[in-house]
Design an enzyme around this catalytic site. Sequence first.
Site, PDB file in Angstrom:
ATOM      1  CB  SER A 120      -0.962   0.012   1.197  1.00 18.56           C
ATOM      2  OG  SER A 120      -0.261  -0.138   2.411  1.00 18.56           O
ATOM      3  CG  HIS A 147      -1.481   4.184   3.705  1.00 16.66           C
ATOM      4  ND1 HIS A 147      -2.747   3.836   4.150  1.00 16.66           N
ATOM      5  CD2 HIS A 147      -0.844   3.005   3.464  1.00 16.66           C
ATOM      6  CE1 HIS A 147      -2.867   2.527   4.168  1.00 16.66           C
ATOM      7  NE2 HIS A 147      -1.713   1.998   3.762  1.00 16.66           N
TER       8      HIS A 147
END
Length: 226
Positions: free
Chosen positions: A124, A176
């Site tokens: 991610s 992230h």
Amino acid sequence: MQQIINRQSKAYVTWGLLAITIGVFLVETFSGGSKNINTLIMLGAKTNGLVQEGQWWRLITPIFLHIGVFHIFMNGFTLLYVGQILEPMIGHWRFFIIYIVSGIMGNLASLAFGANNAISAGASTSLFGMFAAFIAIAYIYRENRFLTELGKSFLGLIVINLLMDLTMSGIDIWGHVGGAIGGLLIGYALGLPKINRPKMILRILAIVLVVVISYFMYVKGMIVYG
């Protein structure tokens, strides 16, 4: 512009990265399970303590590790879907650099600002970098309506996902954020093939920012918890 965007129609790197990720997941599965903490650590998951001990490769290897079937399914699907749009647009080596650098910067952000005892794994960080690269490209070529709309879509995707991160436990939001910053800067620095935009001085500045921010996060991560 559209002809240049479609100049490399095959997403070879995307499929290669997906194959490696699936292969690593199979190794996890047959080595004790993808949710087994010992297996994850053995195969390269990131924990701040081990990075601080000198195991720097744990800033790279977590990109290819996943925790559970749902985790790899979602990330694998996203990689395949987004990669088949981005890679033909920017070219193979640009795509690979964005994917890896974003992943590393995401893991550095996790090292600097994340929980000390948390185990981090997953693509991610790199995926957020891919999303942000669209924003950078849309800004550079903002007169192109196709790219502008694409950039807006991925900006919305980043915002929605970060808001979701705030409401969910066990999510490495700093990873992230770091990945998105990496993708934004590297995407800006690389641009599109055979188009001399942005200016070289701005490209160099973006790369310098990547190095400075990465160094700052590394030093902070090693000092704060060391």
